[in-house]
Motif scaffolding. Sequence first.
Motif, PDB file in Angstrom:
ATOM      1  N   ALA B  91      27.103  27.387  38.507  1.00  0.00           N
ATOM      2  CA  ALA B  91      27.966  28.579  38.448  1.00  0.00           C
ATOM      3  C   ALA B  91      27.851  29.420  39.712  1.00  0.00           C
ATOM      4  N   TYR B  92      26.678  29.415  40.358  1.00  0.00           N
ATOM      5  CA  TYR B  92      26.465  30.321  41.489  1.00  0.00           C
ATOM      6  C   TYR B  92      27.470  30.101  42.620  1.00  0.00           C
ATOM      7  N   PRO B  93      27.580  28.836  43.114  1.00  0.00           N
ATOM      8  CA  PRO B  93      28.548  28.648  44.214  1.00  0.00           C
ATOM      9  C   PRO B  93      29.975  28.982  43.787  1.00  0.00           C
ATOM     10  N   LEU B  94      30.296  28.636  42.540  1.00  0.00           N
ATOM     11  CA  LEU B  94      31.643  28.902  42.036  1.00  0.00           C
ATOM     12  C   LEU B  94      31.928  30.401  42.005  1.00  0.00           C
ATOM     13  N   ALA B  95      30.989  31.147  41.401  1.00  0.00           N
ATOM     14  CA  ALA B  95      31.154  32.605  41.304  1.00  0.00           C
ATOM     15  C   ALA B  95      31.213  33.221  42.703  1.00  0.00           C
ATOM     16  N   TRP B  96      30.397  32.702  43.601  1.00  0.00           N
ATOM     17  CA  TRP B  96      30.346  33.238  44.971  1.00  0.00           C
ATOM     18  C   TRP B  96      31.676  33.012  45.681  1.00  0.00           C
ATOM     19  N   LEU B  97      32.206  31.786  45.508  1.00  0.00           N
ATOM     20  CA  LEU B  97      33.482  31.482  46.156  1.00  0.00           C
ATOM     21  C   LEU B  97      34.607  32.355  45.613  1.00  0.00           C
ATOM     22  N   ILE B  98      34.608  32.564  44.288  1.00  0.00           N
ATOM     23  CA  ILE B  98      35.654  33.413  43.706  1.00  0.00           C
ATOM     24  C   ILE B  98      35.516  34.837  44.238  1.00  0.00           C
ATOM     25  N   ALA B  99      34.272  35.329  44.286  1.00  0.00           N
ATOM     26  CA  ALA B  99      34.044  36.704  44.747  1.00  0.00           C
ATOM     27  C   ALA B  99      34.427  36.874  46.212  1.00  0.00           C
ATOM     28  N   ARG B 100      34.349  35.792  46.990  1.00  0.00           N
ATOM     29  CA  ARG B 100      34.645  35.884  48.420  1.00  0.00           C
ATOM     30  C   ARG B 100      36.099  35.569  48.755  1.00  0.00           C
ATOM     31  N   SER B 101      36.869  35.106  47.760  1.00  0.00           N
ATOM     32  CA  SER B 101      38.260  34.743  48.058  1.00  0.00           C
ATOM     33  C   SER B 101      39.128  36.007  48.088  1.00  0.00           C
ATOM     34  N   PRO B 102      40.330  35.915  48.666  1.00  0.00           N
ATOM     35  CA  PRO B 102      41.189  37.100  48.778  1.00  0.00           C
ATOM     36  C   PRO B 102      41.431  37.749  47.420  1.00  0.00           C
ATOM     37  N   LYS B 103      41.497  39.062  47.427  1.00  0.00           N
ATOM     38  CA  LYS B 103      41.568  39.846  46.194  1.00  0.00           C
ATOM     39  C   LYS B 103      42.654  39.376  45.238  1.00  0.00           C
ATOM     40  N   GLN B 104      43.845  39.099  45.794  1.00  0.00           N
ATOM     41  CA  GLN B 104      44.959  38.763  44.903  1.00  0.00           C
ATOM     42  C   GLN B 104      44.785  37.393  44.247  1.00  0.00           C
ATOM     43  N   ARG B 105      43.886  36.541  44.819  1.00  0.00           N
ATOM     44  CA  ARG B 105      43.711  35.220  44.236  1.00  0.00           C
ATOM     45  C   ARG B 105      42.582  35.197  43.199  1.00  0.00           C
TER      46      ARG B 105
END
Lengths: 361, 277
Positions: B91-105
Amino acid sequence: MALLEIRNVTRRFGSLEAVKDVSIAIEAGEFFTLLGPSGCGKTTILRMIAGFDVPDEGEILLDGKSLSGVPPEKRPLHTVFQSYALFPHMTVAGNIAFPLEMAGKSALEIRRRVDETLALVHLEDKAGSFPHELSGGQKQRVALARGLVNQPRLLLLDEPLGALDAKLRVEMQIELIALQREVGITFIFVTHSQQEALALSHRIAVMKDGRVEQLDEPDKLYSAPANRFVADFIGKINLIEVEVTSSSKVLLGLCAAGLGEIAATDPRPIAVGERGVFALRPELIRVFGHRESADLKNRFEGVVRELLYLGDVTLYKVELANGCLIEALMPNAAPGRAKFHEVGDAVAVCWRHDAGVYLRN
Amino acid sequence: MSAARTQPAGLSKWVVTLPPTIFLLVFFLVPALIVALAGFRETGEFGGLAPWPGLSLDAYRFLLGDVIYLEIFARSFLVAALTTLLCIVFAYPLAWLIARSPKQRRDVLVLLVILPFASNFLVRIYAWIMLLGPANLLYTPFAVIVGMVYAHLPFMVLPLYINLEKHDPALLEAAQDLGANAWTRFWRVTFPLSLPGIFSGSALVFIPVLGMFAVPELLGGTGDILIGNLIKEQFLENRDWPLGSALSIMLTACVLLLAGLAAWAAKRGLHGTEAVS
């Protein structure tokens, strides 16, 4: 050789040129300020020095060596961020120790240097506190200590006093000057506050729309602004549209529409007929009762339209014959008298022939 | 003063909180007490409970007297711990990637994480039977772990994402500016600040996994039964209610003990991180 040299640096964001062909050389030990309104490119320059942004053209040299390709963590300079960016999960001592740990210093040395630096910023008793337990001023000091502890070649400060209230800001300004003198580290300070820049800096670069408008010592910037923007941005100033009527060596005759001749001085050879603006600081203007005589070359009659009593000084807005409003600042230096004139009084505004500067358009 | 003014007055506070209080009293506290009491009753002649009073400690005596129960408890905790650990790792890399992706996505990506909940849980587990069967991995401990991690991953991703999304990017810049490389920045800044997210995610995964019976029943072999299966068996197949109740109470006690320990450890070790969580 300059410690830091910014050489013809340009930075674009899409079609916007945030920094346009800027060249600045900063000497070791200097307190250098980048001053300008928001969006003038000052923070972009700071980020390029720190390595968080990369110039599109030109280069930045530290000690004569190019910094291009050197990542931020490898540059021997530290930044004090506007938001302080203290690590919330580390104590004050932990925050200050961080750059030393990154540099691989021994535990013994880290301890000694952290203690020294805590003493330098007067926070000896806060070593074990967490950032959220500190006041704004204390956080500011921790951020400074963290930036200074590993003795960087250069300390970059991004509007570090912006979040403090007015009184604390003045205190921190005095502390900053003392601190810089004590550690001898070169400071590059970014601010939009001209008062802060004047109070702190050895030299100031005034920026507008990505360009350096003027680079000079604070008193020179204030008394001899290079152009209209600098004159207007730094301090209060009266700007009067004029046309040059006579020019002889140092004496300059200026004609302001509906007002008459203004006697001024300028060492430059200036062509008769040229149009420009006459810039005059409010505190260099004296306001007399219209019957009082004054032995000053420039004397214009008018009426006090507004006044702002500020305690130590009073700001008078005087309407002249041609309708333009002149601001004059008079110290309330006579004992027992709060102010010298009232709204509606007929007065004369006077100034010495060398009080103002002529600025070309 | 202002805090006092924003708090609802005494009466309205009661009106607002009364319905959920009654609901929890009737449908949680009372049943829990019934279960607790049932553990000290005798088994009826045809299963269930013997007529009142019929009190005895037989269930607990039986439970503590057989090492097999201890073994199943140990295995359950092991499976829960392993599932939690794997959930953190995935979950960590997944959550990190989501948190770092552009706000609208971000919202779309979070929606994708919870999208599997749109279909029935059992259907999704049956899907794993079809996936694991041909690979000869069905009815193994591996299959149980796969099913457990699969079923609980979103419960780790969401709290982690909520935590990571709030991190101030200036902190990473500051760390980098002060000489930390990417690896150090992660371990010294991002990871410690994400511990509250990891803890709440772990609680959301560990506790349900302990009581889960569907996954081991459908994907596991005969040797893979966990406490959940054991409790279900007592109530439905063996009709030994006192033993089932005693097992439930033991499980609850263990979870409460663990939660207490975790809360105590968190209080001591997490100083400062609450500022960002």
